[in-house]
Design a protein around this motif. Structure first.
Motif, PDB file in Angstrom:
ATOM      1  N   UNK A 264      40.195  45.935  37.261  1.00  0.00           N
ATOM      2  CA  UNK A 264      39.167  46.326  36.546  1.00  0.00           C
ATOM      3  C   UNK A 264      38.569  45.358  35.577  1.00  0.00           C
ATOM      4  N   UNK A 265      38.350  44.261  35.905  1.00  0.00           N
ATOM      5  CA  UNK A 265      38.130  42.948  35.320  1.00  0.00           C
ATOM      6  C   UNK A 265      38.851  42.021  34.688  1.00  0.00           C
ATOM      7  N   UNK A 266      40.093  42.507  34.468  1.00  0.00           N
ATOM      8  CA  UNK A 266      41.057  41.905  33.684  1.00  0.00           C
ATOM      9  C   UNK A 266      42.126  41.079  34.634  1.00  0.00           C
ATOM     10  N   UNK A 267      42.512  39.808  34.279  1.00  0.00           N
ATOM     11  CA  UNK A 267      43.601  39.246  35.334  1.00  0.00           C
ATOM     12  C   UNK A 267      44.941  40.083  34.995  1.00  0.00           C
ATOM     13  N   UNK A 268      45.537  40.405  36.126  1.00  0.00           N
ATOM     14  CA  UNK A 268      46.798  40.954  35.773  1.00  0.00           C
ATOM     15  C   UNK A 268      47.983  40.240  36.409  1.00  0.00           C
ATOM     16  N   UNK A 269      47.879  39.457  37.364  1.00  0.00           N
ATOM     17  CA  UNK A 269      49.051  38.638  37.670  1.00  0.00           C
ATOM     18  C   UNK A 269      48.488  37.177  38.301  1.00  0.00           C
ATOM     19  N   UNK A 270      49.506  36.453  38.152  1.00  0.00           N
ATOM     20  CA  UNK A 270      49.133  35.092  38.690  1.00  0.00           C
ATOM     21  C   UNK A 270      50.043  34.467  39.430  1.00  0.00           C
ATOM     22  N   UNK A 271      50.013  34.221  40.612  1.00  0.00           N
ATOM     23  CA  UNK A 271      50.965  33.493  41.760  1.00  0.00           C
ATOM     24  C   UNK A 271      50.948  32.154  41.527  1.00  0.00           C
ATOM     25  N   UNK A 272      50.791  31.359  42.753  1.00  0.00           N
ATOM     26  CA  UNK A 272      50.823  29.884  43.056  1.00  0.00           C
ATOM     27  C   UNK A 272      49.536  29.525  42.903  1.00  0.00           C
ATOM     28  N   UNK A 273      48.748  29.507  41.985  1.00  0.00           N
ATOM     29  CA  UNK A 273      47.440  29.341  41.943  1.00  0.00           C
ATOM     30  C   UNK A 273      47.308  28.070  41.343  1.00  0.00           C
ATOM     31  N   UNK A 274      46.550  27.031  41.797  1.00  0.00           N
ATOM     32  CA  UNK A 274      46.517  25.632  41.184  1.00  0.00           C
ATOM     33  C   UNK A 274      45.442  25.729  40.187  1.00  0.00           C
ATOM     34  N   UNK A 275      45.642  24.788  39.132  1.00  0.00           N
ATOM     35  CA  UNK A 275      44.892  24.894  38.151  1.00  0.00           C
ATOM     36  C   UNK A 275      43.236  24.473  38.437  1.00  0.00           C
ATOM     37  N   UNK A 276      42.957  23.747  39.525  1.00  0.00           N
ATOM     38  CA  UNK A 276      41.973  23.499  40.108  1.00  0.00           C
ATOM     39  C   UNK A 276      40.994  24.815  40.641  1.00  0.00           C
ATOM     40  N   UNK A 277      41.837  25.856  40.600  1.00  0.00           N
ATOM     41  CA  UNK A 277      41.340  27.199  41.075  1.00  0.00           C
ATOM     42  C   UNK A 277      41.017  28.095  40.079  1.00  0.00           C
ATOM     43  N   UNK A 278      40.032  28.978  40.097  1.00  0.00           N
ATOM     44  CA  UNK A 278      39.854  29.801  39.105  1.00  0.00           C
ATOM     45  C   UNK A 278      39.378  31.037  39.673  1.00  0.00           C
ATOM     46  N   UNK A 279      39.311  32.336  39.224  1.00  0.00           N
ATOM     47  CA  UNK A 279      38.868  33.531  39.751  1.00  0.00           C
ATOM     48  C   UNK A 279      38.298  34.410  38.550  1.00  0.00           C
ATOM     49  N   UNK A 280      37.518  35.391  38.975  1.00  0.00           N
ATOM     50  CA  UNK A 280      37.084  36.349  38.101  1.00  0.00           C
ATOM     51  C   UNK A 280      36.728  37.667  38.721  1.00  0.00           C
ATOM     52  N   UNK A 281      36.714  38.847  38.023  1.00  0.00           N
ATOM     53  CA  UNK A 281      36.155  40.119  38.514  1.00  0.00           C
ATOM     54  C   UNK A 281      35.021  40.495  37.709  1.00  0.00           C
ATOM     55  N   UNK A 282      33.941  40.856  38.221  1.00  0.00           N
ATOM     56  CA  UNK A 282      32.602  41.089  37.550  1.00  0.00           C
ATOM     57  C   UNK A 282      32.593  42.727  37.233  1.00  0.00           C
ATOM     58  N   UNK A 283      31.972  43.201  36.425  1.00  0.00           N
ATOM     59  CA  UNK A 283      31.770  44.676  36.007  1.00  0.00           C
ATOM     60  C   UNK A 283      31.508  45.573  37.373  1.00  0.00           C
ATOM     61  N   UNK A 284      30.612  45.066  38.490  1.00  0.00           N
ATOM     62  CA  UNK A 284      30.766  45.817  39.563  1.00  0.00           C
ATOM     63  C   UNK A 284      31.946  45.572  40.516  1.00  0.00           C
ATOM     64  N   UNK A 285      32.890  45.139  40.162  1.00  0.00           N
ATOM     65  CA  UNK A 285      34.264  44.909  40.811  1.00  0.00           C
ATOM     66  C   UNK A 285      34.301  43.903  41.683  1.00  0.00           C
ATOM     67  N   UNK A 286      33.149  43.368  42.094  1.00  0.00           N
ATOM     68  CA  UNK A 286      33.402  42.082  42.960  1.00  0.00           C
ATOM     69  C   UNK A 286      34.063  41.166  42.550  1.00  0.00           C
ATOM     70  N   UNK A 287      34.741  40.149  43.361  1.00  0.00           N
ATOM     71  CA  UNK A 287      35.480  38.992  42.646  1.00  0.00           C
ATOM     72  C   UNK A 287      35.060  37.691  43.226  1.00  0.00           C
ATOM     73  N   UNK A 288      35.091  36.641  42.595  1.00  0.00           N
ATOM     74  CA  UNK A 288      34.809  35.137  42.993  1.00  0.00           C
ATOM     75  C   UNK A 288      36.186  34.486  42.724  1.00  0.00           C
ATOM     76  N   UNK A 289      36.345  33.767  43.935  1.00  0.00           N
ATOM     77  CA  UNK A 289      37.357  32.577  43.808  1.00  0.00           C
ATOM     78  C   UNK A 289      36.721  31.348  43.859  1.00  0.00           C
ATOM     79  N   UNK A 290      36.790  30.409  42.709  1.00  0.00           N
ATOM     80  CA  UNK A 290      36.242  29.485  42.523  1.00  0.00           C
ATOM     81  C   UNK A 290      37.479  28.087  42.765  1.00  0.00           C
TER      82      UNK A 290
END
Lengths: 115, 114
Positions: free
Chosen positions: B51-77
């Motif tokens: 629901x828009x908030x980060x809940x858990x992190x795994x083996x994600x590199x610092x060069x990678x980031x993500x977000x979830x928008x109000x319409x619930x779609x998500x992007x991984x950068x």
């Protein structure tokens, strides 16, 4: 930490026969879920079956059943009456049941069904 | 069809570049998970949003980031891409309030870094 082990890199079965894909797990959590996913050559991940750690009966979904032996920490997938379309990679996975948790996957077993 | 959509299906780019992968969860699902599948690392959990908030992190590199928008779609950068970032990236979603988190996977985005 949770861990899933799938010791069979590849399995062969003839059409219409049953096959068992092995999965053992390790966790210190008292409550957890076990899953099997199928990944055909097209790449998508297809959910097959789920077993909760407190479920008394083994899960079944059509031709798929999960042979859950809690004391042995095993959750083997049994596919009955194999079909050619069952040829795929199969992944065992687990998660905690306490909320919305990540899936931890095994390395997978490639199943080949021959005519 | 799981109901989870991911775009693009394929992405070819060069080292050092930045890309954005997009995911739309199933209707009603509040949780989005990102996974990476590579030959050497297998299937690995990267990050989860609820629901828009980060809940858990795994083996994600610092060069990678993500977000979830109000319409619930998500992007991984993914930025400063390296050859080793070539992989199949899956998005999965699950329904809030279920007794277990059966996750429905999208078709994946195959990233090739040249």
């Amino acid at each position: 930490a949770q861990k899933i082990t799938q010791t069979q890199p590849g399995m062969f079965v003839q059409e219409k026969e049953a096959v068992t894909l092995d999965c053992t797990y390790d966790t210190s959590d008292p409550s957890y879920g076990l899953f099997w996913y199928k990944q055909p050559s097209s790449g998508e991940m297809i959910f097959l079956i789920y077993q909760g750690s407190y479920d008394q009966q083994n899960a079944t979904e059509g031709r798929y059943s999960l042979n859950f032996q809690k004391a042995r920490k095993s959750a083997n997938l049994v596919i009955s009456a194999s079909q050619l379309g069952d040829s795929a990679m199969y992944f065992c996975a687990m998660s905690q049941n306490t909320g919305f948790q990540k899936l931890v996957f095994g390395t997978g077993t490639r199943l080949l069904v021959s005519p | 069809d799981s109901g989870v959509t991911q775009t693009p299906k394929h992405l070819i780019t060069a080292t050092g570049q930045r890309v954005t992968l997009r995911c739309s969860p199933r209707s009603g699902d509040l949780s989005v998970y990102w996974y990476q599948q590579s030959l050497d690392q297998g299937l690995q959990f990267l990050i989860q949003y609820y629901n828009g908030e980060e809940r858990a992190k795994g083996n994600i590199l610092e060069r990678f980031s993500a977000q979830q928008f109000p319409d619930l779609h998500s992007e991984l950068n993914l930025s400063s891409l390296e050859l080793g970032d070539s992989a199949l990236y899956f998005c999965a979603s699950s329904t809030a309030g279920t007794t277990y988190n059966e996750q429905f996977f999208g078709p994946g985005t195959r990233l090739t870094v040249l």
